[in-house]
Design a protein around this motif. Structure first.
Motif, PDB file in Angstrom:
ATOM      1  N   ILE A  27     -10.167   5.155  -4.397  1.00  0.00           N
ATOM      2  CA  ILE A  27      -8.920   5.211  -5.178  1.00  0.00           C
ATOM      3  C   ILE A  27      -8.187   6.518  -4.906  1.00  0.00           C
ATOM      4  O   ILE A  27      -6.965   6.536  -4.723  1.00  0.00           O
ATOM      5  N   VAL A  28      -8.947   7.623  -4.863  1.00  0.00           N
ATOM      6  CA  VAL A  28      -8.318   8.932  -4.651  1.00  0.00           C
ATOM      7  C   VAL A  28      -7.741   9.060  -3.242  1.00  0.00           C
ATOM      8  O   VAL A  28      -6.675   9.649  -3.047  1.00  0.00           O
ATOM      9  N   LEU A  29      -8.437   8.494  -2.241  1.00  0.00           N
ATOM     10  CA  LEU A  29      -7.999   8.661  -0.856  1.00  0.00           C
ATOM     11  C   LEU A  29      -7.158   7.491  -0.354  1.00  0.00           C
ATOM     12  O   LEU A  29      -6.062   7.693   0.190  1.00  0.00           O
ATOM     13  N   ALA A  30      -7.654   6.268  -0.533  1.00  0.00           N
ATOM     14  CA  ALA A  30      -6.971   5.109   0.042  1.00  0.00           C
ATOM     15  C   ALA A  30      -5.692   4.771  -0.705  1.00  0.00           C
ATOM     16  O   ALA A  30      -4.695   4.386  -0.087  1.00  0.00           O
ATOM     17  N   GLY A  31      -5.684   4.899  -2.044  1.00  0.00           N
ATOM     18  CA  GLY A  31      -4.496   4.547  -2.816  1.00  0.00           C
ATOM     19  C   GLY A  31      -3.257   5.314  -2.378  1.00  0.00           C
ATOM     20  O   GLY A  31      -2.248   4.705  -1.982  1.00  0.00           O
ATOM     21  N   PRO A  32      -3.299   6.654  -2.383  1.00  0.00           N
ATOM     22  CA  PRO A  32      -2.130   7.406  -1.935  1.00  0.00           C
ATOM     23  C   PRO A  32      -1.779   7.152  -0.470  1.00  0.00           C
ATOM     24  O   PRO A  32      -0.602   7.139  -0.100  1.00  0.00           O
ATOM     25  N   LEU A  33      -2.809   6.962   0.381  1.00  0.00           N
ATOM     26  CA  LEU A  33      -2.544   6.734   1.803  1.00  0.00           C
ATOM     27  C   LEU A  33      -1.800   5.419   2.016  1.00  0.00           C
ATOM     28  O   LEU A  33      -0.796   5.369   2.737  1.00  0.00           O
ATOM     29  N   VAL A  34      -2.277   4.358   1.374  1.00  0.00           N
ATOM     30  CA  VAL A  34      -1.600   3.067   1.485  1.00  0.00           C
ATOM     31  C   VAL A  34      -0.188   3.146   0.910  1.00  0.00           C
ATOM     32  O   VAL A  34       0.773   2.620   1.473  1.00  0.00           O
ATOM     33  N   TRP A  79       1.736   5.779   0.740  1.00  0.00           N
ATOM     34  CA  TRP A  79       2.596   6.554   1.640  1.00  0.00           C
ATOM     35  C   TRP A  79       3.032   5.702   2.829  1.00  0.00           C
ATOM     36  O   TRP A  79       4.214   5.708   3.194  1.00  0.00           O
ATOM     37  N   PHE A  80       2.080   4.990   3.447  1.00  0.00           N
ATOM     38  CA  PHE A  80       2.428   4.151   4.603  1.00  0.00           C
ATOM     39  C   PHE A  80       3.412   3.053   4.209  1.00  0.00           C
ATOM     40  O   PHE A  80       4.376   2.788   4.923  1.00  0.00           O
ATOM     41  N   CYS A  81       3.174   2.416   3.063  1.00  0.00           N
ATOM     42  CA  CYS A  81       4.062   1.348   2.612  1.00  0.00           C
ATOM     43  C   CYS A  81       5.450   1.905   2.299  1.00  0.00           C
ATOM     44  O   CYS A  81       6.468   1.324   2.691  1.00  0.00           O
ATOM     45  N   GLY A  82       5.498   3.046   1.600  1.00  0.00           N
ATOM     46  CA  GLY A  82       6.785   3.655   1.292  1.00  0.00           C
ATOM     47  C   GLY A  82       7.544   4.053   2.540  1.00  0.00           C
ATOM     48  O   GLY A  82       8.765   3.854   2.636  1.00  0.00           O
ATOM     49  N   ALA A  83       6.838   4.623   3.527  1.00  0.00           N
ATOM     50  CA  ALA A  83       7.489   5.025   4.775  1.00  0.00           C
ATOM     51  C   ALA A  83       8.022   3.807   5.535  1.00  0.00           C
ATOM     52  O   ALA A  83       9.129   3.843   6.089  1.00  0.00           O
ATOM     53  N   ALA A 109       8.306   1.023  -3.894  1.00  0.00           N
ATOM     54  CA  ALA A 109       7.365   0.220  -3.105  1.00  0.00           C
ATOM     55  C   ALA A 109       6.084   1.001  -2.839  1.00  0.00           C
ATOM     56  O   ALA A 109       4.978   0.443  -2.889  1.00  0.00           O
ATOM     57  N   GLY A 110       6.211   2.304  -2.561  1.00  0.00           N
ATOM     58  CA  GLY A 110       5.023   3.126  -2.330  1.00  0.00           C
ATOM     59  C   GLY A 110       4.138   3.215  -3.553  1.00  0.00           C
ATOM     60  O   GLY A 110       2.915   3.049  -3.463  1.00  0.00           O
ATOM     61  N   PHE A 111       4.755   3.477  -4.714  1.00  0.00           N
ATOM     62  CA  PHE A 111       3.975   3.525  -5.946  1.00  0.00           C
ATOM     63  C   PHE A 111       3.329   2.174  -6.242  1.00  0.00           C
ATOM     64  O   PHE A 111       2.179   2.105  -6.684  1.00  0.00           O
ATOM     65  N   ALA A 164      -0.654   1.490  -6.548  1.00  0.00           N
ATOM     66  CA  ALA A 164      -1.222   0.894  -7.759  1.00  0.00           C
ATOM     67  C   ALA A 164      -1.969  -0.401  -7.436  1.00  0.00           C
ATOM     68  O   ALA A 164      -3.042  -0.669  -7.984  1.00  0.00           O
ATOM     69  N   ALA A 165      -1.395  -1.221  -6.543  1.00  0.00           N
ATOM     70  CA  ALA A 165      -2.056  -2.472  -6.166  1.00  0.00           C
ATOM     71  C   ALA A 165      -3.375  -2.201  -5.454  1.00  0.00           C
ATOM     72  O   ALA A 165      -4.375  -2.894  -5.676  1.00  0.00           O
ATOM     73  N   THR A 166      -3.383  -1.181  -4.595  1.00  0.00           N
ATOM     74  CA  THR A 166      -4.624  -0.822  -3.896  1.00  0.00           C
ATOM     75  C   THR A 166      -5.695  -0.387  -4.888  1.00  0.00           C
ATOM     76  O   THR A 166      -6.862  -0.810  -4.796  1.00  0.00           O
TER      77      THR A 166
END
Length: 201
Positions: A34-41, A43-47, A152-154, A158-160
């Motif tokens: 959650i700490v690593l994959a959530g923000p990474l996903v 960020w990629f989705c938002g970008a 979309a990034g948030f 959250a979905a991840t």
């Protein structure tokens, strides 16, 4: 921290079961993901969304042009539909017949949705048209595209996190079921002799 300490505490506890240690490790792995994959996903989705909507905004600004329409006459409007709270729209809306010239020089006439006070003949209204002079919506602004990308990034983050939590719950549910099966098996073996003298109980 509680999850990590739980894993450490169960490592050498003589009362621990295999499922207890597995549950603690699953909780720790879920926390790390959650700490690593959530923000990474996120960020990629938002970008990705930012690039896609940025391209859409640029194309719209290339092919949508502001022009001025002149009202010919007011058109009858349907009776206003009240909102669920029963409060009338604060801005009365109307329709008007108007004519305008497209960016390609073509002349057009059609019905426009207007504010009621602007539907008098001769009033000039700002509208947006495509390359052929047809009415279109206002092009998307870069700030709007960026706001959608941030949302979309948030949402992706959250979905991840939700998927990871759901996966952890599923694994824990399976571990609890296995735990109950083991308890039933052990009780079936020890139950008939429970409390009898000389049976080692």
């Amino acid at each position: 921290m509680r999850t990590a300490s739980g894993v450490w505490r169960w490592r050498h506890n003589p009362l621990r079961r295999g499922t207890d240690l597995a549950e603690a490790w699953v909780a720790l792995a879920a926390l790390v993901m959650i700490v690593l994959a959530g923000p990474l996903v996120g960020w990629f989705c938002g970008a990705f969304v930012d690039r896609a909507l940025g391209d859409v905004a640029r194309v719209q600004h290339l092919h949508r042009h502001p022009t001025t329409a002149t009202v010919i006459r007011a058109l009858p409007t349907r009776s206003a539909v009240p909102n669920p709270d029963g409060i009338a729209d604060a801005i009365p809306r109307g329709r008007a017949a108007a004519h305008w010239t497209g960016v390609d020089g073509s002349r057009h006439t059609g019905a426009l949705s207007t504010v009621k006070r602007h539907d008098s003949p001769g009033n000039r209204l700002r509208i947006w048209t495509d390359d052929h002079g047809e009415i279109v919506t206002r092009p998307m602004t870069p700030s709007t595209a960026r706001a959608h990308a941030v949302l979309a990034g948030f949402g992706a983050a959250a979905a991840t996190a939700g998927v990871i939590v759901a996966g952890r719950r599923l694994v824990v549910w399976r571990l609890v079921r296995r735990r109950y099966v083991q308890i039933d098996r052990d009780w079936a073996e020890a139950g008939p002799d429970w409390g009898r003298t000389g049976t080692g109980s």
